[in-house]
Design a protein around this motif. Structure first.
Motif, PDB file in Angstrom:
ATOM      1  N   VAL A 187       0.600  -1.003  -0.482  1.00 40.28           N
ATOM      2  CA  VAL A 187       0.409  -0.210  -0.261  1.00 40.28           C
ATOM      3  C   VAL A 187       1.014   1.321   0.533  1.00 40.28           C
ATOM      4  O   VAL A 187       1.725   1.420   0.602  1.00 40.28           O
ATOM      5  CB  VAL A 187      -0.934   0.267   1.463  1.00 40.28           C
ATOM      6  CG1 VAL A 187      -1.821   1.276   1.656  1.00 40.28           C
ATOM      7  CG2 VAL A 187      -1.745  -1.125   1.265  1.00 40.28           C
ATOM      8  N   LEU A 188       0.576   2.142  -0.551  1.00 36.47           N
ATOM      9  CA  LEU A 188       0.776   3.366  -1.087  1.00 36.47           C
ATOM     10  C   LEU A 188       0.275   5.119  -0.903  1.00 36.47           C
ATOM     11  O   LEU A 188       0.682   5.985  -0.258  1.00 36.47           O
ATOM     12  CB  LEU A 188       1.868   3.396  -2.376  1.00 36.47           C
ATOM     13  CG  LEU A 188       3.135   2.259  -2.671  1.00 36.47           C
ATOM     14  CD1 LEU A 188       3.370   2.343  -4.256  1.00 36.47           C
ATOM     15  CD2 LEU A 188       3.944   2.322  -1.730  1.00 36.47           C
ATOM     16  N   ALA A 189      -0.873   4.758  -0.571  1.00 37.47           N
ATOM     17  CA  ALA A 189      -2.181   5.652  -0.714  1.00 37.47           C
ATOM     18  C   ALA A 189      -3.648   4.718  -0.635  1.00 37.47           C
ATOM     19  O   ALA A 189      -3.568   4.001  -1.423  1.00 37.47           O
ATOM     20  CB  ALA A 189      -1.528   6.796  -2.323  1.00 37.47           C
ATOM     21  N   VAL A 190      -4.894   5.858  -0.267  1.00 33.70           N
ATOM     22  CA  VAL A 190      -6.127   5.541   0.089  1.00 33.70           C
ATOM     23  C   VAL A 190      -6.502   5.948  -1.065  1.00 33.70           C
ATOM     24  O   VAL A 190      -7.122   7.014  -0.474  1.00 33.70           O
ATOM     25  CB  VAL A 190      -5.945   5.554   1.779  1.00 33.70           C
ATOM     26  CG1 VAL A 190      -7.631   4.844   1.893  1.00 33.70           C
ATOM     27  CG2 VAL A 190      -5.474   4.753   2.868  1.00 33.70           C
ATOM     28  N   GLN A 216      -0.193   9.683 -10.720  1.00 34.09           N
ATOM     29  CA  GLN A 216       0.552  10.397  -9.569  1.00 34.09           C
ATOM     30  C   GLN A 216      -0.304   9.886  -8.666  1.00 34.09           C
ATOM     31  O   GLN A 216      -1.200   9.529  -8.180  1.00 34.09           O
ATOM     32  CB  GLN A 216       0.989  11.534  -9.691  1.00 34.09           C
ATOM     33  CG  GLN A 216       1.310  11.987  -8.624  1.00 34.09           C
ATOM     34  CD  GLN A 216       3.129  12.250  -9.307  1.00 34.09           C
ATOM     35  OE1 GLN A 216       3.659  12.037 -10.249  1.00 34.09           O
ATOM     36  NE2 GLN A 216       4.183  11.958  -8.243  1.00 34.09           N
ATOM     37  N   VAL A 217       1.193   9.601  -8.187  1.00 28.29           N
ATOM     38  CA  VAL A 217       0.797   8.571  -6.448  1.00 28.29           C
ATOM     39  C   VAL A 217       0.848   9.658  -5.453  1.00 28.29           C
ATOM     40  O   VAL A 217       1.781   9.947  -5.205  1.00 28.29           O
ATOM     41  CB  VAL A 217       1.738   7.125  -6.046  1.00 28.29           C
ATOM     42  CG1 VAL A 217       1.332   6.625  -5.211  1.00 28.29           C
ATOM     43  CG2 VAL A 217       1.684   6.134  -7.208  1.00 28.29           C
ATOM     44  N   PRO A 218      -0.397   9.859  -4.596  1.00 29.55           N
ATOM     45  CA  PRO A 218      -0.564  10.678  -3.491  1.00 29.55           C
ATOM     46  C   PRO A 218      -0.229  10.138  -2.374  1.00 29.55           C
ATOM     47  O   PRO A 218       0.766   8.836  -2.492  1.00 29.55           O
ATOM     48  CB  PRO A 218      -2.089  11.064  -3.423  1.00 29.55           C
ATOM     49  CG  PRO A 218      -2.901   9.458  -4.042  1.00 29.55           C
ATOM     50  CD  PRO A 218      -1.928   9.183  -4.844  1.00 29.55           C
ATOM     51  N   ASP A 219       0.301  11.151  -1.404  1.00 26.64           N
ATOM     52  CA  ASP A 219       1.187  11.107  -0.661  1.00 26.64           C
ATOM     53  C   ASP A 219      -0.037  10.491   0.353  1.00 26.64           C
ATOM     54  O   ASP A 219      -0.938  10.712   0.212  1.00 26.64           O
ATOM     55  CB  ASP A 219       1.677  12.782   1.101  1.00 26.64           C
ATOM     56  CG  ASP A 219       1.944  12.464   2.019  1.00 26.64           C
ATOM     57  OD1 ASP A 219       3.040  11.644   1.947  1.00 26.64           O
ATOM     58  OD2 ASP A 219       0.775  12.628   2.633  1.00 26.64           O
ATOM     59  N   TYR A 220       0.944   9.435   0.827  1.00 30.68           N
ATOM     60  CA  TYR A 220      -0.143   8.126   2.108  1.00 30.68           C
ATOM     61  C   TYR A 220      -0.899   9.474   3.110  1.00 30.68           C
ATOM     62  O   TYR A 220      -2.169   9.263   2.950  1.00 30.68           O
ATOM     63  CB  TYR A 220       0.301   7.442   2.603  1.00 30.68           C
ATOM     64  CG  TYR A 220      -0.139   6.450   3.679  1.00 30.68           C
ATOM     65  CD1 TYR A 220      -1.146   5.411   2.978  1.00 30.68           C
ATOM     66  CD2 TYR A 220      -0.530   6.769   4.542  1.00 30.68           C
ATOM     67  CE1 TYR A 220      -1.847   4.463   3.655  1.00 30.68           C
ATOM     68  CE2 TYR A 220      -1.376   5.849   5.553  1.00 30.68           C
ATOM     69  CZ  TYR A 220      -1.483   4.550   4.890  1.00 30.68           C
ATOM     70  OH  TYR A 220      -2.655   4.046   5.938  1.00 30.68           O
ATOM     71  N   GLN A 221      -0.638  10.356   4.116  1.00 31.23           N
ATOM     72  CA  GLN A 221      -1.391  10.765   4.994  1.00 31.23           C
ATOM     73  C   GLN A 221      -2.577  11.424   3.905  1.00 31.23           C
ATOM     74  O   GLN A 221      -3.417  11.578   4.805  1.00 31.23           O
ATOM     75  CB  GLN A 221      -0.183  11.739   5.728  1.00 31.23           C
ATOM     76  CG  GLN A 221       0.263  10.253   6.800  1.00 31.23           C
ATOM     77  CD  GLN A 221      -0.584  10.007   7.860  1.00 31.23           C
ATOM     78  OE1 GLN A 221      -0.710   8.485   8.079  1.00 31.23           O
ATOM     79  NE2 GLN A 221      -0.658  10.976   8.721  1.00 31.23           N
ATOM     80  N   GLU A 222      -1.939  12.374   3.588  1.00 28.28           N
ATOM     81  CA  GLU A 222      -2.880  13.116   2.527  1.00 28.28           C
ATOM     82  C   GLU A 222      -3.999  12.109   1.910  1.00 28.28           C
ATOM     83  O   GLU A 222      -4.802  12.594   1.924  1.00 28.28           O
ATOM     84  CB  GLU A 222      -2.338  14.108   1.666  1.00 28.28           C
ATOM     85  CG  GLU A 222      -1.160  15.357   2.693  1.00 28.28           C
ATOM     86  CD  GLU A 222      -2.404  16.039   2.571  1.00 28.28           C
ATOM     87  OE1 GLU A 222      -3.027  15.705   2.707  1.00 28.28           O
ATOM     88  OE2 GLU A 222      -1.701  16.064   4.617  1.00 28.28           O
ATOM     89  N   SER A 223      -3.653  11.066   1.592  1.00 29.91           N
ATOM     90  CA  SER A 223      -4.415  10.124   1.084  1.00 29.91           C
ATOM     91  C   SER A 223      -5.650  10.028   1.984  1.00 29.91           C
ATOM     92  O   SER A 223      -6.760  10.152   1.224  1.00 29.91           O
ATOM     93  CB  SER A 223      -4.206   9.789  -0.381  1.00 29.91           C
ATOM     94  OG  SER A 223      -3.264   8.170   1.014  1.00 29.91           O
ATOM     95  N   ALA A 283      -9.759  10.341   2.329  1.00 32.09           N
ATOM     96  CA  ALA A 283     -10.559   9.191   2.303  1.00 32.09           C
ATOM     97  C   ALA A 283     -11.356   9.424   3.752  1.00 32.09           C
ATOM     98  O   ALA A 283     -12.712   8.987   3.344  1.00 32.09           O
ATOM     99  CB  ALA A 283      -9.570   8.152   1.935  1.00 32.09           C
ATOM    100  N   LEU A 284     -10.913   9.144   3.821  1.00 30.21           N
ATOM    101  CA  LEU A 284     -11.463   9.388   5.778  1.00 30.21           C
ATOM    102  C   LEU A 284     -12.221  10.902   6.216  1.00 30.21           C
ATOM    103  O   LEU A 284     -13.915  10.931   5.956  1.00 30.21           O
ATOM    104  CB  LEU A 284     -10.518   9.403   6.776  1.00 30.21           C
ATOM    105  CG  LEU A 284     -11.312   9.424   8.022  1.00 30.21           C
ATOM    106  CD1 LEU A 284     -11.683   7.777   7.953  1.00 30.21           C
ATOM    107  CD2 LEU A 284     -10.344  10.012   9.489  1.00 30.21           C
ATOM    108  N   TYR A 317      -5.560   8.208  13.919  1.00 28.92           N
ATOM    109  CA  TYR A 317      -4.348   8.423  12.594  1.00 28.92           C
ATOM    110  C   TYR A 317      -3.487   9.401  12.498  1.00 28.92           C
ATOM    111  O   TYR A 317      -2.759   9.538  12.339  1.00 28.92           O
ATOM    112  CB  TYR A 317      -5.555   8.688  11.053  1.00 28.92           C
ATOM    113  CG  TYR A 317      -6.135   6.830  10.589  1.00 28.92           C
ATOM    114  CD1 TYR A 317      -5.535   5.940  11.189  1.00 28.92           C
ATOM    115  CD2 TYR A 317      -7.213   7.655   9.682  1.00 28.92           C
ATOM    116  CE1 TYR A 317      -6.251   4.589  10.650  1.00 28.92           C
ATOM    117  CE2 TYR A 317      -7.903   6.294  10.013  1.00 28.92           C
ATOM    118  CZ  TYR A 317      -7.098   4.914   9.578  1.00 28.92           C
ATOM    119  OH  TYR A 317      -7.907   3.591   9.145  1.00 28.92           O
ATOM    120  N   PHE A 318      -4.019  10.761  12.564  1.00 26.42           N
ATOM    121  CA  PHE A 318      -3.695  12.274  12.691  1.00 26.42           C
ATOM    122  C   PHE A 318      -3.094  13.141  14.392  1.00 26.42           C
ATOM    123  O   PHE A 318      -3.063  13.903  14.144  1.00 26.42           O
ATOM    124  CB  PHE A 318      -4.410  12.962  11.957  1.00 26.42           C
ATOM    125  CG  PHE A 318      -4.931  12.370  11.121  1.00 26.42           C
ATOM    126  CD1 PHE A 318      -3.976  11.186   9.365  1.00 26.42           C
ATOM    127  CD2 PHE A 318      -6.040  12.182  10.113  1.00 26.42           C
ATOM    128  CE1 PHE A 318      -4.818  11.338   8.759  1.00 26.42           C
ATOM    129  CE2 PHE A 318      -6.726  11.089   9.641  1.00 26.42           C
ATOM    130  CZ  PHE A 318      -5.931  11.546   8.511  1.00 26.42           C
TER     131      PHE A 318
END
Length: 126
Positions: free
Chosen positions: A35-38, A83-90, A94-95, A124-125
């Motif tokens: 997994v790289l992004a959500v 482009q693959v987004p940043d994991y935390q941002e994605s 999504a949340l 998560y944050f």
């Protein structure tokens, strides 16, 4: 069914979540994806009784973690070209999208799901 090269970027649907990841290898029971992004946060509650609050145990469903490997059924893996987004941002996006959708619904399932989402947001944050 496309053949994937190691490291190729794919989308993968796992349970009720959707992810961007890198293809690691094909195995007899599916495709191993890191997994790289959500793209879509998993729905809350019981997978076998979607949108039903009257279940024995209402599950808190977390998104797969960054670089977590998951065995995905072959038919649920597709090539990804963007482009693959940043994991935390994605994950945050999504949340947030799921929270907005739940706020527009009513009933016990939506209320219980929103409580789970609030808890996950803090975990998560923090």
């Amino acid at each position: 069914m496309p053949d994937f090269q190691k490291g190729e970027i794919v989308t993968a649907i796992y349970k009720t979540g959707k992810y961007i990841g890198e293809f690691v290898e094909e195995r007899p029971n599916g495709m191993l994806v890191r997994v790289l992004a959500v793209m879509k946060h998993p729905m809350q509650g019981d997978l076998h009784h979607p949108k039903d609050a009257e279940v024995g145990f209402f599950h808190e469903r977390r998104a797969l973690a960054f670089r977590e490997g998951a065995m995905i059924p072959k038919q649920m893996v597709k090539k990804y070209e963007a482009q693959v987004p940043d994991y935390q941002e994605s994950l945050r996006e999504a949340l947030g999208k799921m929270k907005t959708e739940l706020e527009n619904e009513s009933g016990p399932w939506a209320e219980m799901s929103l409580r789970n989402i609030e808890t996950l947001d803090k975990e998560y944050f923090r």
